[in-house]
Scaffold this motif. Structure first.
Motif, PDB file in Angstrom:
ATOM      1  N   VAL A 204     106.959   3.715   1.587  1.00  0.00           N
ATOM      2  CA  VAL A 204     106.555   2.413   2.122  1.00  0.00           C
ATOM      3  C   VAL A 204     105.428   2.632   3.135  1.00  0.00           C
ATOM      4  O   VAL A 204     105.613   3.345   4.138  1.00  0.00           O
TER       5      VAL A 204
ATOM      6  N   TRP B 145     104.256  -0.432  -1.294  1.00  0.00           N
ATOM      7  CA  TRP B 145     105.127   0.690  -1.661  1.00  0.00           C
ATOM      8  C   TRP B 145     104.738   1.303  -2.994  1.00  0.00           C
ATOM      9  O   TRP B 145     104.128   0.654  -3.853  1.00  0.00           O
TER      10      TRP B 145
ATOM     11  N   THR C  44     102.677   1.193   5.873  1.00  0.00           N
ATOM     12  CA  THR C  44     102.457   0.069   6.785  1.00  0.00           C
ATOM     13  C   THR C  44     101.133   0.154   7.534  1.00  0.00           C
ATOM     14  O   THR C  44     100.774  -0.788   8.241  1.00  0.00           O
TER      15      THR C  44
ATOM     16  N   SER D  34     109.832   5.567   9.614  1.00  0.00           N
ATOM     17  CA  SER D  34     108.384   5.401   9.595  1.00  0.00           C
ATOM     18  C   SER D  34     107.714   6.335  10.591  1.00  0.00           C
ATOM     19  O   SER D  34     108.136   6.462  11.740  1.00  0.00           O
TER      20      SER D  34
ATOM     21  N   PHE E  49      99.554  -4.983   3.993  1.00  0.00           N
ATOM     22  CA  PHE E  49     100.721  -4.162   4.304  1.00  0.00           C
ATOM     23  C   PHE E  49     101.930  -5.056   4.599  1.00  0.00           C
ATOM     24  O   PHE E  49     101.767  -6.166   5.114  1.00  0.00           O
ATOM     25  N   PRO E  50     103.168  -4.568   4.299  1.00  0.00           N
ATOM     26  CA  PRO E  50     103.479  -3.249   3.735  1.00  0.00           C
ATOM     27  C   PRO E  50     103.248  -3.194   2.223  1.00  0.00           C
ATOM     28  O   PRO E  50     103.270  -4.212   1.544  1.00  0.00           O
TER      29      PRO E  50
END
Length: 269
Positions: free
Chosen positions: A248, A171, A250, A219, A168-169
């Motif tokens: 995205v 996308w 995470t 987020s 992570f991250p």
């Protein structure tokens, strides 16, 4: 077995002593009767509400399993408690035909014969119900094996994108073709019960050129639960306009990678 199953599902506390006394003699060997009169009571562009008549059992019904069919194969999409005879299947696509049935369960782990099947078609719902990401070009920071980004926009909830593990991250993005007003994003994982409940932490970015991205939605952790469609809805701020939409990732409590079966995007009405 029944107590153990309920402990694993979090329905009762985990204890070393079984809270339910064993049944004398040979135990409960009789399955429940099949649920009756399965019917559709409400339909929208993304959901179907089902209702049925209660099953009976010589000891007691403990719950119901709701299944959705893909051809002749059925996969669980949710469950209902013993005293509940209705369920809303979420995360469906507009203007699509779906077939369902229901099974009853008892404490011994017996499963009834299925109810009759019911088939219905979700509504069109106007422009806000059109998935503008369907079959559009996609790209991703990475993917593993055959779980490519295109799987997330192919209209099939049983195929999915999965990023590289433990990196992570990550996308996943889609090109909508032109700048349009975007109201919400709906993310889905495969509906099978084997996909245990998990939380993925996701933010949303947008871009006019696919190069420079700005934040559209901060987020946040979103829960995916097979019992309620394995779907999460991300509502974007009013007036959002973008061409390239990027998710995205995470964190993921179920697997150390980003995972999406369907990346649906809906425009403003």
């Amino acid at each position: 077995t029944g107590d153990g199953g309920r402990m694993l599902k979090g329905l009762i506390a985990v204890t070393a002593v079984r809270p339910t006394a064993p049944v004398a003699g040979s135990g409960d060997t009789v399955p429940p009767t099949a649920p009756g009169n399965l019917r559709v009571t409400a339909v929208s562009d993304m959901s179907v509400t089902l209702a049925w008549s209660a099953s009976t059992d010589n000891v007691g019904v403990t719950g119901y399993r709701i299944r959705r069919f893909a051809g002749v194969d059925a996969s669980p999409v949710g469950s209902a408690a013993a005293n509940v005879t209705t369920f809303t299947v979420m995360g469906l696509a507009a203007s699509m035909s779906y077939t369902f049935d229901v099974q009853a369960l008892d404490a011994a782990g017996s499963v009834s014969a299925p109810s009759s099947q019911v088939t219905t078609t979700t509504s069109v719902g106007g422009s806000s119900a059109v998935d503008v990401a369907l079959n559009r070009p996609t790209s991703a920071s990475s993917y593993t094996q055959s779980y490519a980004p295109g799987n997330a926009v192919d209209g099939n909830v049983n195929t999915y994108w999965e990023s590289a593990n433990s990196a992570f991250p990550q996308w996943l993005q889609v090109d909508l073709g032109s700048a349009i007003g975007v109201l919400r994003v709906v993310l889905t994982l495969p509906p099978a019960a084997a996909w245990a409940t998990r939380s993925q932490t996701v933010s949303v970015q947008g871009s006019a050129d696919g190069v420079s991205f700005g934040q559209l939605l901060g987020s946040a952790a979103y829960t995916f639960d097979p019992s309620s469609g394995n779907t999460a809805a991300l509502v974007l701020p009013a007036g959002t306009t973008t061409r390239h939409l990027r998710l995205v990732f995470t964190a993921n409590t179920g697997w150390p990678a980003g995972q999406v079966a369907e990346f649906r995007v809906f425009g403003a009405a």
